[in-house]
Design a protein around this motif. Structure first.
Motif, PDB file in Angstrom:
ATOM      1  N   GLY A 613       0.819  -1.199   0.000  1.00 45.69           N
ATOM      2  CA  GLY A 613       0.000   0.000   0.000  1.00 45.69           C
ATOM      3  C   GLY A 613       0.853   1.250   0.000  1.00 45.69           C
ATOM      4  N   ALA A 614       0.207   2.388  -0.298  1.00 47.27           N
ATOM      5  CA  ALA A 614       0.895   3.676  -0.354  1.00 47.27           C
ATOM      6  C   ALA A 614       0.184   4.675   0.547  1.00 47.27           C
ATOM      7  N   SER A 615       0.948   5.620   1.081  1.00 44.26           N
ATOM      8  CA  SER A 615       0.422   6.686   1.932  1.00 44.26           C
ATOM      9  C   SER A 615      -0.216   6.058   3.175  1.00 44.26           C
ATOM     10  N   TYR A 616      -1.540   6.228   3.375  1.00 43.90           N
ATOM     11  CA  TYR A 616      -2.151   5.511   4.497  1.00 43.90           C
ATOM     12  C   TYR A 616      -1.991   4.002   4.313  1.00 43.90           C
ATOM     13  N   GLY A 617      -2.061   3.534   3.061  1.00 46.19           N
ATOM     14  CA  GLY A 617      -1.830   2.112   2.811  1.00 46.19           C
ATOM     15  C   GLY A 617      -0.440   1.692   3.243  1.00 46.19           C
ATOM     16  N   GLY A 618       0.552   2.588   3.055  1.00 50.24           N
ATOM     17  CA  GLY A 618       1.903   2.315   3.535  1.00 50.24           C
ATOM     18  C   GLY A 618       1.980   2.326   5.047  1.00 50.24           C
ATOM     19  N   TYR A 619       1.223   3.238   5.678  1.00 45.72           N
ATOM     20  CA  TYR A 619       1.102   3.224   7.142  1.00 45.72           C
ATOM     21  C   TYR A 619       0.572   1.878   7.612  1.00 45.72           C
ATOM     22  N   MET A 620      -0.483   1.402   6.950  1.00 47.45           N
ATOM     23  CA  MET A 620      -1.096   0.147   7.378  1.00 47.45           C
ATOM     24  C   MET A 620      -0.139  -1.028   7.195  1.00 47.45           C
ATOM     25  N   VAL A 621       0.719  -0.971   6.174  1.00 45.90           N
ATOM     26  CA  VAL A 621       1.731  -2.016   6.006  1.00 45.90           C
ATOM     27  C   VAL A 621       2.656  -2.046   7.223  1.00 45.90           C
ATOM     28  N   TYR A 622       3.098  -0.868   7.684  1.00 45.95           N
ATOM     29  CA  TYR A 622       3.937  -0.815   8.889  1.00 45.95           C
ATOM     30  C   TYR A 622       3.169  -1.309  10.118  1.00 45.95           C
ATOM     31  N   TRP A 623       1.887  -0.963  10.186  1.00 43.92           N
ATOM     32  CA  TRP A 623       1.068  -1.403  11.323  1.00 43.92           C
ATOM     33  C   TRP A 623       0.897  -2.922  11.301  1.00 43.92           C
ATOM     34  N   ILE A 624       0.644  -3.474  10.118  1.00 45.18           N
ATOM     35  CA  ILE A 624       0.534  -4.928   9.973  1.00 45.18           C
ATOM     36  C   ILE A 624       1.846  -5.596  10.389  1.00 45.18           C
ATOM     37  N   ALA A 625       2.972  -4.996   9.990  1.00 42.43           N
ATOM     38  CA  ALA A 625       4.281  -5.588  10.293  1.00 42.43           C
ATOM     39  C   ALA A 625       4.480  -5.785  11.784  1.00 42.43           C
ATOM     40  N   GLY A 642       4.863   5.532   3.098  1.00 43.14           N
ATOM     41  CA  GLY A 642       3.958   5.290   4.209  1.00 43.14           C
ATOM     42  C   GLY A 642       4.378   6.019   5.477  1.00 43.14           C
ATOM     43  N   VAL A 643       3.423   6.188   6.388  1.00 45.58           N
ATOM     44  CA  VAL A 643       3.674   6.845   7.673  1.00 45.58           C
ATOM     45  C   VAL A 643       4.191   5.804   8.663  1.00 45.58           C
ATOM     46  N   PHE A 644       5.402   6.030   9.172  1.00 46.62           N
ATOM     47  CA  PHE A 644       6.023   5.121  10.130  1.00 46.62           C
ATOM     48  C   PHE A 644       5.882   5.630  11.564  1.00 46.62           C
ATOM     49  N   ASP A 645       5.920   6.945  11.747  1.00 47.12           N
ATOM     50  CA  ASP A 645       5.864   7.543  13.079  1.00 47.12           C
ATOM     51  C   ASP A 645       4.801   8.636  13.061  1.00 47.12           C
ATOM     52  N   THR A 646       3.617   8.328  13.591  1.00 45.68           N
ATOM     53  CA  THR A 646       2.492   9.261  13.508  1.00 45.68           C
ATOM     54  C   THR A 646       2.757  10.547  14.288  1.00 45.68           C
ATOM     55  N   ARG A 647       3.493  10.441  15.391  1.00 52.16           N
ATOM     56  CA  ARG A 647       3.757  11.652  16.172  1.00 52.16           C
ATOM     57  C   ARG A 647       4.718  12.577  15.428  1.00 52.16           C
ATOM     58  N   ALA A 648       5.767  12.009  14.841  1.00 55.83           N
ATOM     59  CA  ALA A 648       6.713  12.832  14.079  1.00 55.83           C
ATOM     60  C   ALA A 648       6.032  13.466  12.875  1.00 55.83           C
ATOM     61  N   LYS A 649       5.130  12.728  12.232  1.00 57.91           N
ATOM     62  CA  LYS A 649       4.422  13.290  11.077  1.00 57.91           C
ATOM     63  C   LYS A 649       3.562  14.477  11.493  1.00 57.91           C
ATOM     64  N   TYR A 678      -1.899   4.572  17.885  1.00 56.18           N
ATOM     65  CA  TYR A 678      -1.766   3.687  16.731  1.00 56.18           C
ATOM     66  C   TYR A 678      -0.495   4.027  15.952  1.00 56.18           C
ATOM     67  N   ASN A 679       0.600   4.147  16.677  1.00 58.13           N
ATOM     68  CA  ASN A 679       1.879   4.500  16.066  1.00 58.13           C
ATOM     69  C   ASN A 679       2.653   3.228  15.722  1.00 58.13           C
ATOM     70  N   PRO A 680       2.896   2.951  14.427  1.00 57.76           N
ATOM     71  CA  PRO A 680       3.629   1.732  14.053  1.00 57.76           C
ATOM     72  C   PRO A 680       5.001   1.627  14.711  1.00 57.76           C
ATOM     73  N   LEU A 681       5.631   2.755  14.968  1.00 61.77           N
ATOM     74  CA  LEU A 681       6.962   2.766  15.571  1.00 61.77           C
ATOM     75  C   LEU A 681       7.007   1.967  16.875  1.00 61.77           C
ATOM     76  N   LYS A 682       5.911   1.953  17.620  1.00 63.59           N
ATOM     77  CA  LYS A 682       5.886   1.296  18.924  1.00 63.59           C
ATOM     78  C   LYS A 682       5.972  -0.225  18.824  1.00 63.59           C
ATOM     79  N   HIS A 683       5.773  -0.775  17.624  1.00 60.91           N
ATOM     80  CA  HIS A 683       5.683  -2.235  17.488  1.00 60.91           C
ATOM     81  C   HIS A 683       6.805  -2.810  16.628  1.00 60.91           C
ATOM     82  N   VAL A 684       7.877  -2.048  16.447  1.00 56.77           N
ATOM     83  CA  VAL A 684       8.993  -2.518  15.619  1.00 56.77           C
ATOM     84  C   VAL A 684       9.596  -3.805  16.175  1.00 56.77           C
ATOM     85  N   ALA A 685       9.551  -3.989  17.474  1.00 62.25           N
ATOM     86  CA  ALA A 685      10.120  -5.200  18.082  1.00 62.25           C
ATOM     87  C   ALA A 685       9.445  -6.464  17.568  1.00 62.25           C
TER      88      ALA A 685
END
Length: 755
Positions: A613-625, A642-649, A678-685
């Motif tokens: 996905g792209a843009s929000y779709g890219g965000y969702m890819v990071y969230w799925i990951a 995609g958005v990786f860090d919602t707070r930084a954005k 719902y920040n993907p960055l928090k789930h990188v582990a």
């Protein structure tokens, strides 16, 4: 709670005060006294006449091929792109439209030309000469034989106003391309054009410094270039918008009288007037506004309406407020009057009645700061009286076109992932609403000058590229163009795309699309699971030049695309449901939709699935990951911008209203927890799956550091990954050669993990 409420009130009154100041400073018409050294009324007859010595249409190229092959992005980009169909202004017996072609077969250039089509014989004449790098646009068919249009055919390569004179009998007298006459010769590009019905006035736009003329702007830009310095200074927002830095010049509308000379060629008969002189604002608005939708002349041509936003202060970055201004052109120096300043949300796209100088319609939103709010139609009668049409209808109107008699409207709107057409009749009496076209995607309605039940328009779908269509009084429709017939005959594509529905989050009905591989469903197939951006958007039944289902189906993939909670075209409540729920409802829809699709279409191999996905779709890819219950269902993941860090954005994007509204109405410092929820960055582990990340350096909506950060995390965790970086692209991939490279990277990565 009290402190938060107090802050919101302060913001409200600050905006109100700014708007009050803007109303007081309503722009005054200023006559441009200083004449350009490039005289605007000097007719230029010696325009570039060279032809491309290697011109070849896609029809010529594909007719030379002998074998049918699988459709690819290369074929997709070779398709002719058709737009802007317009009837003959008097008898409606013929149509003119624009045709954009790419250099075949290598994409080393493109050209856009004017085409004429006779409706009785269906014979087609290419009016203007195809020259690589030259593009005709925004044309106006004035009378039987006269067309005014924009083109960069000038020897300066700048876009200027041109005139094309048609022979009385095109079919008999046209043996070669018609050579246009250049009307203007300014030192800046002309970006937009609008001509009134009487051909007595026109409006055009140039990018000028707010308090300078066209020539003064050119002189200042020349001086800056010669200085050798390259430095930007900002004291307010925007710093940058979409893909450009805001360095000073603004799109300003210029109004001018025109007249036909004895030789039949039009000239300016007055000095152009900068409607927004000394106002630091754009009209049309950036980045995608245009004169066709945001400007309008009244029926008698003596009034002008335009849309503008309030760029004068930094509030432009967190306010969606647009307003409509009108100006009486009969009185020199008349000030513009704001007719929508009582609404702090967006008011745009004014369109005067074709028969009543005091009546206009426009599209209006009611929620400030929310760009995906429902657009309703407002009717204004000139005495500051406004009426909302179809007020109880849960549809968002995308475009409106008057009938010739001024009694009815044609409406373009999204409905269940199709862009459909409605007819609203008896506007001022007993209104009646009829759906005319409910399949595919239809745009750009142009009504027959003698029959309001007949119109031309563009139409497309997942299985058909854009064509010009005619809708007849009996309710039938037929395609008028076949420029891509030879190409489509030589490629193998999937013949269908179908919808399916399932019970999604909250038990709501959610819809999706399924396209089978072009090779059929007799054997197991890998899956391309596509996630749309927006997020208040949908996978529409339309042809795509960037994301195209057929490019995956032709490679043997099944395509599944879910229109999750937050998607538009399913009613405003469904669109609004994503607010504050970026990682919940849509994520649940995608999980449930994938499960349903795998069960409904058993030929799909669940062990060879790719999510992308792209843009929000890219965000969702990071969230799925970061959520193994979903990420482990895919062999690999692909995120484009995609958005990786919602707070930084929340701090780094340009249109702050977008993030602030969708997060729930907060800035990052007012409610940090809302940005972290719902920040993907928090789930990188939890990341484990291989990933491809694609970035455009000029993407200022989702800055490239978002994807770079994600790639750093992948590499640091030892996960196989790749970063593909396009240094000249924005949020999208626009350059055709880069688009081919994009598909090579994406499909190569997909094949690696699904074979």
């Amino acid at each position: 709670m009290f402190q938060q409420g107090f802050k919101h009130k302060k913001v409200f009154w600050s905006i109100a005060l700014l708007l009050g100041a803007a109303v007081i400073l309503i722009p005054t018409l200023v006559v441009i006294i200083k004449r350009s050294k490039y005289n605007h009324d000097q007719t230029i007859s010696s325009v570039t006449k060279r032809n491309a010595d290697n011109y070849q249409s896609n029809s010529d190229y594909y007719q030379s091929l002998t074998n049918v092959h699988d459709f690819s992005q290369t074929d997709n980009l070779r398709l002719d792109r058709l737009s802007s169909p317009r009837f003959h202004p008097i008898n409606g017996k013929s149509v003119i439209y624009l045709r954009r072609q790419y250099h075949t077969p290598d994409f080393c250039g493109s050209t856009t030309t004017l085409h004429w089509l006779d409706l009785e014989t269906n014979k087609n004449v290419q009016l203007t000469r195809p020259i690589w790098g030259k593009h005709d646009s925004q044309f106006f068919w004035i009378d039987n034989t006269t067309i005014l249009f924009l083109s960069n055919r000038a020897s300066s390569d700048l876009t200027q106003i041109f005139q094309l004179t048609l022979p009385i009998d095109l079919l008999e007298e046209t043996t070669s391309f018609l050579e246009p006459i250049q009307i203007t010769n300014y030192s800046l590009n002309i970006d937009n054009l609008l001509v009134n019905r009487q051909a007595s006035r026109l409006a055009f736009s140039c990018q000028v410094y707010p308090n300078l003329t066209i020539q003064e702007t050119f002189a200042q830009q020349t001086t800056k270039k010669k200085s050798g310095r390259s430095v930007y200074q900002f004291d307010k927002l925007f710093i940058r918008h979409w893909d450009e830095y805001m360095t000073g010049p603004r799109h300003h509308p210029f109004l001018v009288l025109i007249e036909r000379q004895s030789n039949g060629i039009f000239r300016f008969s007055s000095e152009p007037i900068d409607v927004l002189f000394n106002i630091d604002s754009d009209s049309p608005t950036r980045p995608f506004g245009d004169a066709k939708t945001q400007w309008s002349f009244s029926a008698n041509g003596n009034s002008f309406a335009y849309t503008r936003q309030y760029d004068e202060t930094s509030a432009v970055a967190w306010s969606t407020n647009l307003d409509i201004y009108t100006v009486d052109l009969n009185t020199p120096g008349q000030r513009s009057v704001c007719i929508t300043c009582d609404n702090l949300a967006a008011d745009t796209d004014p369109s005067y009645s074709p028969i009543d100088n005091n009546v206009l319609i426009y599209r209006s939103q009611s929620k400030p700061g929310y760009e995906a709010d429902q657009f309703k139609i407002k009717l204004y009668n000139g005495s500051n009286s406004k009426k909302t049409l179809l007020d109880d209808w849960d549809r968002s109107i995308q475009a409106v076109t008057w009938s010739v008699d001024g009694q009815s409207l044609f409406l373009e709107l999204g409905e269940e992932a199709r862009n459909v057409l409605y007819y609203l009749s008896n506007l001022f009496t007993n209104q009646s609403l009829t759906r005319l076209i409910n399949s595919g995607t239809s745009h750009d309605v142009n009504v027959h000058p003698m029959n309001s039940q007949m119109f031309v328009f563009t139409h497309q779908s997942f299985v058909e590229p854009i064509n010009i269509y005619l809708y007849s009084s009996d309710g039938s429709m037929r395609s008028l163009t076949d420029h891509n017939k030879a190409l489509l005959a030589q490629v193998k594509m999937s013949p269908m795309a179908e919808t399916f529905s399932f019970s999604g989050a909250r038990g709501d009905k959610v819809w999706g699309w399924h396209m089978p591989p072009s090779s059929g469903t007799d054997k197991r197939a890998p899956l391309a699971f596509l996630i749309h951006g927006g997020p208040q958007n949908s996978w529409y039944d339309e042809w795509g030049y960037r994301w195209n289902f057929q490019t995956y189906a032709s490679q043997g993939y099944a395509v599944i695309a879910i229109n999750f909670h937050g998607s538009d075209s399913y009613g405003q409540n469904f669109t609004d449901s994503i607010i504050g729920q970026y990682g919940s409802l849509p994520f649940e829809d995608l999980q449930l939709g994938l499960t349903y699709a795998l069960k409904k279409f058993p030929y799909i191999d669940p062990n060879r699935a790719v999510a992308m996905g792209a843009s929000y779709g890219g965000y969702m890819v990071y969230w799925i990951a970061g959520h193994p219950e979903m990420s482990h269902r895919f062999k690999t993941l692909i995120s484009h911008n995609g958005v990786f860090d919602t707070r930084a954005k929340g701090y780094s994007t340009e249109e702050l209203w977008f993030t602030e509204h969708d997060i729930g109405g907060y800035t990052p410092w007012e409610n940090p927890a809302a940005y972290e929820r719902y920040n993907p960055l928090k789930h990188v582990a939890n990341w484990t799956q291989p990933m491809l990340i694609i970035l455009g350096a000029h993407d200022y909506r989702v800055p490239d550091t978002q994807g770079i950060s994600a790639f750093n995390a992948l590499q640091r965790r030892g996960i196989e990954s790749r970063l593909v970086y396009f240094p000249t692209e924005n949020h999208w991939i626009v350059n055709p050669l880069n688009s081919i490279a994009w598909y090579e990277q994406v499909q190569g990565w997909m094949h690696k993990w699904t074979n």
